[in-house]
Design an enzyme around this catalytic site. Structure first.
Site, PDB file in Angstrom:
ATOM      1  N   CYS A 148       0.847  -1.189   0.000  1.00  0.00           N
ATOM      2  CA  CYS A 148       0.000   0.000   0.000  1.00  0.00           C
ATOM      3  C   CYS A 148       0.885   1.242   0.000  1.00  0.00           C
ATOM      4  O   CYS A 148       2.048   1.196   0.356  1.00  0.00           O
ATOM      5  CB  CYS A 148      -0.874  -0.010   1.250  1.00  0.00           C
ATOM      6  SG  CYS A 148      -1.945  -1.448   1.318  1.00  0.00           S
TER       7      CYS A 148
ATOM      8  N   ARG B 183       2.948   1.222  -7.263  1.00  0.00           N
ATOM      9  CA  ARG B 183       2.969   0.110  -6.297  1.00  0.00           C
ATOM     10  C   ARG B 183       1.749  -0.789  -6.437  1.00  0.00           C
ATOM     11  O   ARG B 183       1.659  -1.835  -5.831  1.00  0.00           O
ATOM     12  CB  ARG B 183       3.032   0.659  -4.875  1.00  0.00           C
ATOM     13  CG  ARG B 183       4.292   1.443  -4.572  1.00  0.00           C
ATOM     14  CD  ARG B 183       4.134   2.256  -3.309  1.00  0.00           C
ATOM     15  NE  ARG B 183       4.034   1.405  -2.141  1.00  0.00           N
ATOM     16  CZ  ARG B 183       5.075   1.125  -1.347  1.00  0.00           C
ATOM     17  NH1 ARG B 183       6.251   1.625  -1.643  1.00  0.00           N
ATOM     18  NH2 ARG B 183       4.932   0.352  -0.308  1.00  0.00           N
TER      19      ARG B 183
ATOM     20  N   TRP C 107      -3.796  -1.837  -1.587  1.00  0.00           N
ATOM     21  CA  TRP C 107      -3.809  -3.067  -2.402  1.00  0.00           C
ATOM     22  C   TRP C 107      -4.438  -4.116  -1.506  1.00  0.00           C
ATOM     23  O   TRP C 107      -3.846  -4.523  -0.497  1.00  0.00           O
ATOM     24  CB  TRP C 107      -2.379  -3.437  -2.803  1.00  0.00           C
ATOM     25  CG  TRP C 107      -2.298  -4.501  -3.865  1.00  0.00           C
ATOM     26  CD1 TRP C 107      -2.520  -4.362  -5.203  1.00  0.00           C
ATOM     27  CD2 TRP C 107      -1.975  -5.888  -3.663  1.00  0.00           C
ATOM     28  NE1 TRP C 107      -2.328  -5.567  -5.856  1.00  0.00           N
ATOM     29  CE2 TRP C 107      -2.016  -6.514  -4.944  1.00  0.00           C
ATOM     30  CE3 TRP C 107      -1.653  -6.670  -2.555  1.00  0.00           C
ATOM     31  CZ2 TRP C 107      -1.746  -7.868  -5.124  1.00  0.00           C
ATOM     32  CZ3 TRP C 107      -1.392  -8.011  -2.739  1.00  0.00           C
ATOM     33  CH2 TRP C 107      -1.439  -8.600  -4.010  1.00  0.00           C
TER      34      TRP C 107
ATOM     35  N   ASN D  32       0.059  -0.127   6.084  1.00  0.00           N
ATOM     36  CA  ASN D  32       0.667  -0.911   5.014  1.00  0.00           C
ATOM     37  C   ASN D  32       1.135  -2.209   5.659  1.00  0.00           C
ATOM     38  O   ASN D  32       1.796  -2.188   6.687  1.00  0.00           O
ATOM     39  CB  ASN D  32       1.852  -0.136   4.417  1.00  0.00           C
ATOM     40  CG  ASN D  32       2.519  -0.915   3.284  1.00  0.00           C
ATOM     41  OD1 ASN D  32       1.925  -1.837   2.741  1.00  0.00           O
ATOM     42  ND2 ASN D  32       3.753  -0.542   2.955  1.00  0.00           N
ATOM     43  N   GLY D  33       0.757  -3.364   5.082  1.00  0.00           N
ATOM     44  CA  GLY D  33       1.192  -4.658   5.610  1.00  0.00           C
ATOM     45  C   GLY D  33       0.002  -5.462   6.089  1.00  0.00           C
ATOM     46  O   GLY D  33      -1.118  -5.278   5.641  1.00  0.00           O
TER      47      GLY D  33
ATOM     48  N   GLU E 138      13.289 -15.914 -17.392  1.00  0.00           N
ATOM     49  CA  GLU E 138      13.029 -14.474 -17.248  1.00  0.00           C
ATOM     50  C   GLU E 138      12.275 -13.956 -18.461  1.00  0.00           C
ATOM     51  O   GLU E 138      11.350 -13.144 -18.326  1.00  0.00           O
ATOM     52  CB  GLU E 138      14.333 -13.716 -17.042  1.00  0.00           C
ATOM     53  CG  GLU E 138      14.195 -12.209 -16.981  1.00  0.00           C
ATOM     54  CD  GLU E 138      13.275 -11.722 -15.855  1.00  0.00           C
ATOM     55  OE1 GLU E 138      12.944 -12.516 -14.943  1.00  0.00           O
ATOM     56  OE2 GLU E 138      12.861 -10.545 -15.903  1.00  0.00           O
TER      57      GLU E 138
ATOM     58  N   LYS F 143       8.608 -12.083 -18.185  1.00  0.00           N
ATOM     59  CA  LYS F 143       8.355 -10.756 -18.765  1.00  0.00           C
ATOM     60  C   LYS F 143       7.130 -10.790 -19.674  1.00  0.00           C
ATOM     61  O   LYS F 143       6.247  -9.941 -19.566  1.00  0.00           O
ATOM     62  CB  LYS F 143       9.587 -10.280 -19.537  1.00  0.00           C
ATOM     63  CG  LYS F 143      10.683  -9.787 -18.639  1.00  0.00           C
ATOM     64  CD  LYS F 143      10.301  -8.442 -18.061  1.00  0.00           C
ATOM     65  CE  LYS F 143      10.904  -8.089 -16.735  1.00  0.00           C
ATOM     66  NZ  LYS F 143      10.724  -9.008 -15.624  1.00  0.00           N
TER      67      LYS F 143
ATOM     68  N   GLU G 270       3.816 -11.502 -17.536  1.00  0.00           N
ATOM     69  CA  GLU G 270       3.390 -10.492 -16.549  1.00  0.00           C
ATOM     70  C   GLU G 270       2.993  -9.174 -17.235  1.00  0.00           C
ATOM     71  O   GLU G 270       2.230  -8.392 -16.676  1.00  0.00           O
ATOM     72  CB  GLU G 270       4.479 -10.238 -15.519  1.00  0.00           C
ATOM     73  CG  GLU G 270       5.717  -9.532 -16.003  1.00  0.00           C
ATOM     74  CD  GLU G 270       6.652  -9.143 -14.857  1.00  0.00           C
ATOM     75  OE1 GLU G 270       6.185  -8.867 -13.748  1.00  0.00           O
ATOM     76  OE2 GLU G 270       7.874  -9.142 -15.097  1.00  0.00           O
TER      77      GLU G 270
ATOM     78  N   HIS H 113      10.694 -34.351 -22.366  1.00  0.00           N
ATOM     79  CA  HIS H 113      10.096 -34.996 -21.181  1.00  0.00           C
ATOM     80  C   HIS H 113       8.713 -34.447 -20.881  1.00  0.00           C
ATOM     81  O   HIS H 113       8.231 -34.585 -19.754  1.00  0.00           O
ATOM     82  CB  HIS H 113      11.036 -34.821 -19.983  1.00  0.00           C
ATOM     83  CG  HIS H 113      12.382 -35.422 -20.206  1.00  0.00           C
ATOM     84  ND1 HIS H 113      12.601 -36.777 -20.281  1.00  0.00           N
ATOM     85  CD2 HIS H 113      13.579 -34.837 -20.439  1.00  0.00           C
ATOM     86  CE1 HIS H 113      13.873 -37.006 -20.519  1.00  0.00           C
ATOM     87  NE2 HIS H 113      14.507 -35.847 -20.618  1.00  0.00           N
TER      88      HIS H 113
ATOM     89  N   LYS I 292       4.654  -3.389  -7.454  1.00  0.00           N
ATOM     90  CA  LYS I 292       6.107  -3.264  -7.574  1.00  0.00           C
ATOM     91  C   LYS I 292       6.824  -3.882  -6.386  1.00  0.00           C
ATOM     92  O   LYS I 292       7.897  -4.432  -6.511  1.00  0.00           O
ATOM     93  CB  LYS I 292       6.509  -1.780  -7.698  1.00  0.00           C
ATOM     94  CG  LYS I 292       7.988  -1.573  -7.960  1.00  0.00           C
ATOM     95  CD  LYS I 292       8.437  -2.228  -9.255  1.00  0.00           C
ATOM     96  CE  LYS I 292       9.909  -2.086  -9.505  1.00  0.00           C
ATOM     97  NZ  LYS I 292      10.372  -2.891 -10.661  1.00  0.00           N
TER      98      LYS I 292
HETATM   99  C1  AGP Z   1       9.469  -8.976 -12.032  1.00  0.00           C
HETATM  100  O1  AGP Z   1       9.297  -8.239 -13.231  1.00  0.00           O
HETATM  101  C2  AGP Z   1       8.386  -8.701 -11.018  1.00  0.00           C
HETATM  102  N1  AGP Z   1       8.253  -7.302 -10.775  1.00  0.00           N
HETATM  103  C3  AGP Z   1       8.564  -9.527  -9.752  1.00  0.00           C
HETATM  104  O2  AGP Z   1       8.793 -10.872 -10.095  1.00  0.00           O
HETATM  105  C4  AGP Z   1       9.725  -9.071  -8.843  1.00  0.00           C
HETATM  106  O3  AGP Z   1      10.965  -9.374  -9.438  1.00  0.00           O
HETATM  107  C5  AGP Z   1       9.612  -9.820  -7.510  1.00  0.00           C
HETATM  108  O4  AGP Z   1       8.378  -9.475  -6.920  1.00  0.00           O
HETATM  109  C6  AGP Z   1      10.756  -9.495  -6.531  1.00  0.00           C
HETATM  110  O5  AGP Z   1      10.728  -8.130  -6.227  1.00  0.00           O
HETATM  111  P1  AGP Z   1      11.980  -7.538  -5.360  1.00  0.00           P
HETATM  112  O6  AGP Z   1      13.178  -7.616  -6.237  1.00  0.00           O
HETATM  113  O7  AGP Z   1      11.578  -6.140  -5.013  1.00  0.00           O
HETATM  114  O8  AGP Z   1      12.121  -8.409  -4.146  1.00  0.00           O
END
Ligand code: AGP
Length: 609
Positions: free
Chosen positions: A2, A27, A74, A100-101, A482, A486, A489, A505, A604
């Site tokens: 949040c 965020r 959030w 937040n949390g 990765e 990308k 997401e 497999h 984020k």
């Molecule tokens: C990757 O594009 C995402 N944003 C997500 O997987 C991110 O890498 C993951 O949540 C870890 O975030 P951090 O590096 O802030 O711990």
């Protein structure tokens, strides 16, 4: 995840708070609200984005006053509704709380409070706090004491900001595991859950440490612990000016941040070599302790985890130490074998990912040395680790990690080299040679970025694909993972990364006519195997996009499309080969009308478990 913003100063609080919330939108959130001490306690909150809140403010009239706070939520407990939006109030509407949390014991608190006659109207864990503070204020005493007493009854990971009609000139903030910073301005003071929210007012900030409480008034901030003992944390000056945290002419933060990768890598490498020796002063750990290490763990989530998978190859090769890269949310529940002879690298660009934080805390409790690799100065992870290596990527606002991924790998290469240096598994000249190769990465990434037009054309061709596979071998495997992350997401297209040797497999059953397969096939010791894998998927109708080494003409005879990247030593090639895959995901997502900077359902910084 949040967003929190608070303001106490000579100016109208509302516009400053709203501007701060706008800077935290990345965020991820699903409702928003504000509270302003305007003689009374003016609270307006709405489900949806800030636009909905601003429309409500226009309807109801903006509360005026110079003490205020705001929140973007959030949802974790309770759906994103007006009622569940923050701030939350006590029975009498005299106390407002933003949070937040997660408060883990909120159910038992709710039962107790309701038995005592309190009326709770939302589904949130947060609302309990407002009623607890109301209860403690009945004992008399300042708001700060009431907040301390309330916090002692809370369990979980959270940060809070509280205001009350009893002290209309102050905000009280407290940090228990979730981030909270204070902005020290000129005759004004701010609170926020993240640095960009205050940069339009000040670049002098104080990140709160664990268990720290702050009383914020126009004249400044007073810091104590939860027992009321005074504290005097040192402020830091943030060198991110507002312009840099803005888009700088790009359509999206993500596209800007892809282009910032060469500079981010350079900034991460600068000053690491003094004479013939690699210096990593931030590690704060003793070289002797590092010499005793017999095993390395890398714990992280998402893209950061993929950087750890890449680092595993380099650390093992350069130090001959066994390395386990583990998903952070799995690590602490599998009872890993840890001790003073294990080194745990906790990798997190935000430094606030609760899964990674808790994994690092678990490792420390078991006696392991913990080194944080993070992009966020003053983050919880940075402050709790035994040593920290900052990635110096600058603010990464786009939810999808790009430049921080590159600098996470580069930073872990530095840790691997440092280990090799203190353990004598590499001669100084060998280390110097690797550092020279690292210094060449920015230019190679520049050339990979220059593939943008060719990648955009491929995105146009495959934008409507239903399934996309990414395959690779050795360090090409985490690069494939990765690339898949990308694409999925950002564009919401189903994408999977697989070790190329695993296709037979099972995953090869997904191949049918027209399925795009991105193959990481740069020149290395497993290149011939990759050529075979390309042939086996093409024989079944796949359309192969090969990421290959400049000058390679062999793969062109087998693949449908080839993206040529500069030759790079295999252990470092993911830093370069990932770039065209970032661009592919970016363009497909853009063409599909997706919100590239704020993909649906994502945030984020994932500060809830
Ligand atoms: C990757 O594009 C995402 N944003 C997500 O997987 C991110 O890498 C993951 O949540 C870890 O975030 P951090 O590096 O802030 O711990």
């Amino acid at each position: 995840m949040c967003g929190i913003v608070g303001y106490v100063g000579p100016d109208e609080a509302l516009p400053i708070v709203l501007e701060g919330l706008r800077r935290l939108e990345y965020r991820g959130y699903d409702s928003a609200g504000v509270a302003v001490l305007d003689g009374g306690l003016g609270v307006v909150k709405r489900a949806g984005k800030l636009g909905e809140l601003e429309a409500a403010l226009d309807e109801e009239g903006n509360p005026t006053g110079s003490v205020g706070m705001g929140h973007t939520r959030w949802a974790t407990h309770g759906a994103p509704t007006d009622r569940n939006a923050h701030p939350h109030l006590d029975c009498g509407g005299h106390v407002a709380v933003i949070h937040n949390g997660i408060i883990e014991n909120h159910q038992s608190l709710r039962v107790r409070l309701e038995k005592e006659g309190h009326s709770l109207v939302s589904e949130t864990d947060t609302e309990c706090v407002a009623h607890l503070v109301e209860e403690k204020l009945r004992d008399g005493g300042p708001l700060a004491d009431a907040v301390r007493a309330a916090v002692r009854e809370l369990e979980g990971a959270f940060s809070l900001v509280v205001c009350s009609l009893d002290e209309p000139d102050a905000l009280v903030g407290v940090k228990v595991s979730s981030p909270l910073i204070v902005g020290l301005g000129d005759g004004e003071t701010l609170l926020a859950s993240d640095i960009p929210a205050v940069l339009h007012r000040t670049t002098t900030v104080v990140p709160l440490d664990e268990g720290m409480l702050v009383e914020v008034r126009a004249a400044g901030a007073t810091f104590t612990d939860l027992d009321g003992m005074p504290l005097d944390p040192a402020p830091i000056t943030v060198d991110w000016d507002v312009a840099r945290a803005q888009k700088g002419g790009y359509e999206t933060f993500m596209r800007k941040e892809i282009d910032e990768q060469p500079a981010a890598i350079r900034d991460t490498l600068v000053g690491r070599m003094v004479g013939e020796r690699l210096v990593l002063d931030e590690l704060r750990g003793s070289d002797d302790a590092l010499r005793e290490v017999t095993k390395v763990f890398v714990v992280a989530c998402g893209t950061a985890f993929h950087s750890g998978l890449v680092a595993k190859y380099a650390i093992e090769h350069w130090t001959r130490l066994p390395v386990e890269a583990e998903i952070a949310s799995e690590f602490r529940y599998r009872d890993p074998v840890l001790g003073p002879d294990t080194l745990t690298l906790a990798v997190s660009q935000s430094g606030e990912t609760i899964d990674t934080l808790e994994a690092a805390r678990h490792a420390r409790r078991q006696g392991s040395q913990v080194i944080a690799v993070t992009n966020t100065v003053g983050s919880s992870l940075a402050r709790e680790a035994d040593g920290v290596l900052y990635t110096h990527a600058g603010p990464e606002i786009g939810v999808a990690a790009t430049k921080t991924f590159a600098t996470q790998m580069v930073s872990q290469y530095l840790v691997a080299l440092y280990l090799a240096q203190v353990r004598g598994t590499k001669f100084p000249e060998e280390i110097a040679e690797v550092l020279t190769e690292l210094d060449q990465l920015p230019a190679k990434v520049e050339r990979a970025i220059a593939l943008d037009d060719q990648v955009r054309a491929l995105a146009e061709r495959y934008r409507d694909a239903r399934d996309v596979l990414f395959i690779g071998r050795h360090t090409g495997y985490p690069a494939a993972l990765e690339g898949a992350l990308k694409l999925k997401e950002l564009s919401y297209v189903h994408a999977e990364g697989h070790p190329a040797g695993e296709l037979k497999h099972g995953p090869i059953a997904l191949i049918e006519d027209g399925v795009p397969v991105v193959a990481v096939a740069t020149r290395c010791h497993v290149y011939p195997k990759m050529l075979s894998n390309i042939q086996e998927v093409r024989a079944r109708g796949a359309r192969v996009i090969a990421v290959a080494t400049e000058g390679d003409t062999e793969v062109g005879a087998l693949a449908d499309h080839v993206l040529h990247v500069p030759a790079t030593p295999e252990l470092m090639s993911p830093v370069v080969v990932t770039v065209p895959m970032q661009l592919l995901a970016y363009h497909v997502a853009t063409m599909r009308g997706c919100d590239v900077d704020q993909p649906r359902n994502l945030a984020k910084s994932v500060t809830v478990e």
